[in-house]
Design an enzyme around this catalytic site. Structure first.
Site, PDB file in Angstrom:
ATOM      1  N   SER A   1       0.839  -1.190   0.000  1.00 20.61           N
ATOM      2  CA  SER A   1       0.000   0.000   0.000  1.00 20.61           C
ATOM      3  C   SER A   1       0.874   1.240   0.000  1.00 20.61           C
ATOM      4  O   SER A   1       2.052   1.198   0.356  1.00 20.61           O
ATOM      5  CB  SER A   1      -0.909   0.031   1.230  1.00 20.61           C
ATOM      6  OG  SER A   1      -0.142   0.259   2.405  1.00 20.61           O
ATOM      7  N   LYS A   2       0.264   2.361  -0.400  1.00 21.13           N
ATOM      8  CA  LYS A   2       1.005   3.621  -0.494  1.00 21.13           C
ATOM      9  C   LYS A   2       1.517   4.088   0.861  1.00 21.13           C
ATOM     10  O   LYS A   2       2.475   4.850   0.940  1.00 21.13           O
ATOM     11  CB  LYS A   2       0.106   4.688  -1.121  1.00 21.13           C
ATOM     12  CG  LYS A   2       0.867   5.882  -1.658  1.00 21.13           C
ATOM     13  CD  LYS A   2      -0.004   6.726  -2.545  1.00 21.13           C
ATOM     14  CE  LYS A   2       0.774   7.902  -3.129  1.00 21.13           C
ATOM     15  NZ  LYS A   2       1.842   7.514  -4.025  1.00 21.13           N
TER      16      LYS A   2
END
Length: 486
Positions: free
Chosen positions: A256-257
């Protein structure tokens, strides 16, 4: 079992950037198509208008083309099964949803948002593991349905999932997969705005576009029972499914970012070579059964099979990506690197300077084994492009002695006598001064490097001198003697 020439598709939603997970899905579809002389289709699934991002389609296409994944059919180039934007196919989905309603495989639902929210809360309070619609509108009479439609009450179309049976399908990566229908919701197929959901549009388009293999991420595995039910409801042959493993952070959480860059354009902007990124992404869940890690695209195509894709999640190891980038960079020819370096210079503060191809090629040859990114041909050796304005203090303390200015002046005099010097001429000149002053070469080389580069490390000393040239070296020695004070 489908035996025809494969047709596969990458079907992203235009919600922003191309995620590296999306690149992996696109790459595996592309490799499978090319390995089997098939067709690679790009379809844009833009029916969720709330999440649509302006410019995202162009970004997706640009990222795919940069990575070398040229689609055979899709937006911009067309094909026999277009249009390839789902928002341009709404009449098609309505036709097929009407067909499902006629067959009793789908039904209109007029429930309000408030009722659905209450239903979900009640099921939550009852600790029901899978919140589902209760089929209330399935039991409306034909007259009630007609009256609701005639009076314009907001509606959706839902899939009518029969209860108490097992839904089975085969998956190349996971073998046979089973879901109990009691755990499958009566999924919305057409939303109240008239747009289809992913589930209906996906199945209809895959069928009409003659997609033979659906290769997609594991996150879609739980949706597949609904898709299987739709294929069966229409009486259509199912495609062959292959669900790819999740991409994981080093701590095994889903990529995930929050834990780093996840967009292809981020890696592109950071200077990763497309060959390295494609090589790296290709190994996120697949291997050829050996320890080989360095691949060009044609080698991936020749070796790729879905049967060698793993079920287990694949860890995104940035150190490995960095290593692959360095390896791919070093295997490029000087001419390829020259073009890339010229582009990089245009993004730097040296963009208005003019450098000859020969000068830049000499820098490439001197630095090739010392860098991992194209930008490092500039950032780690700015002394090639401008004279140093500062001098590494640690090296000054260690290598700059009271006698150093005198020694460097002797070197300067010897270098000034050289006529069109080659690399060896500088080495011979330094040897002569070393003998004349009766000092070891190291006593001259270290302060000389500091004077001309401002640093204590870099490429070979005589490579550095040859690239900079006699006149520039003389100026830099004078400047260092003037600037460095003990």
């Amino acid at each position: 079992m489908i035996n025809e020439t494969p047709r596969v598709r990458f079907a992203p939603s235009p919600t922003g950037y191309l995620h590296v997970g999306g690149l992996r899905t696109a790459l595996y579809n592309y490799l499978f198509a090319k390995r089997n002389n098939g067709t690679f289709v790009l379809r844009i699934e833009d029916t969720d208008r709330n999440r649509f991002v302006e410019g995202a389609v162009e970004n997706l296409i640009s990222s795919l083309k940069w990575a070398g994944l040229q689609f055979d059919e899709g937006p911009e180039i067309g094909g026999a099964f277009g249009p390839y934007m789902q928002s341009q196919r709404l009449d098609i989905y309505k036709k097929y949803s009407d067909e499902l309603i006629e067959k009793g495989k789908a039904y209109y639902c007029f429930c309000t948002t408030e009722r659905l929210k209450t239903l979900k809360e009640e099921q939550g309070n009852q600790k029901i593991p899978q919140a589902k619609y209760d089929k209330d509108c399935l039991h409306l009479s034909k007259d009630e349905v007609k009256n609701n439609l005639d009076t314009g009450i907001p509606k959706v179309v839902r899939l009518n999932v029969e209860q108490n049976h097992t839904i089975k399908f085969d998956d190349i990566i996971r073998q046979q997969v089973e879901f109990e229908s009691n755990n499958v919701d009566d999924q919305v197929l057409i939303k109240s705005d008239g747009y289809p959901t992913y589930h209906l549009a996906n199945v209809v388009d895959d069928h009409l576009m003659k997609i033979t293999h659906v290769i997609r991420g594991e996150e879609w595995l739980s949706s597949t029972p609904k898709h299987v039910l739709l294929y069966d409801a229409f009486g259509w042959e199912r495609p062959i499914f292959a669900h790819l493993p999740l991409l994981l952070n080093p701590d095994r959480s889903k990529l995930s970012k929050r834990q780093g860059d996840v967009a292809v354009e981020d890696y592109r902007n950071k200077g990763f070579l497309k060959d390295a990124l494609v090589n790296f992404v290709g190994l996120l869940g697949w291997n050829a059964g050996d320890d080989k890690e360095f691949y060009y695209m044609d080698e991936l195509i020749n070796n790729f099979t879905l049967e060698r894709v793993n079920k287990a999640g694949a860890v995104f190891d940035l150190q490995k990506l960095n290593w692959l980038n360095a390896e791919h960079l070093r295997k490029k020819s000087n001419q390829e690197l020259l073009l890339l370096l010229k582009d990089e210079i245009q993004k730097s503060r040296f963009m208005n300077q003019i450098y000859s191809d020969n000068f830049l090629t000499l820098i490439i040859e001197a630095m090739k084994e010392r860098v991992s990114f194209i930008k490092e041909f500039i950032d780690t050796c700015t002394y090639f492009y401008e004279a140093p304005s500062e001098y590494e203090q640690k090296s000054v303390d260690k290598n700059w002695k009271p006698e150093t200015p005198h020694q460097l002046n002797k070197l300067k005099e010897e270098f000034s006598k050289l006529n069109n010097p080659i690399k060896d001429d500088y080495e011979f000149a330094l040897s002569r001064v070393s003998e004349e002053l009766n000092v070891g070469k190291g006593k001259l080389i270290h302060p000389l490097r500091l004077a001309v580069s401002g640093q204590s490390t870099g490429p070979g000393m005589f490579d550095l001198l040859f690239i900079l040239g006699k006149d520039e070296i003389v100026k830099r020695i004078d400047n260092a003697i003037s600037e460095i004070k003990l």
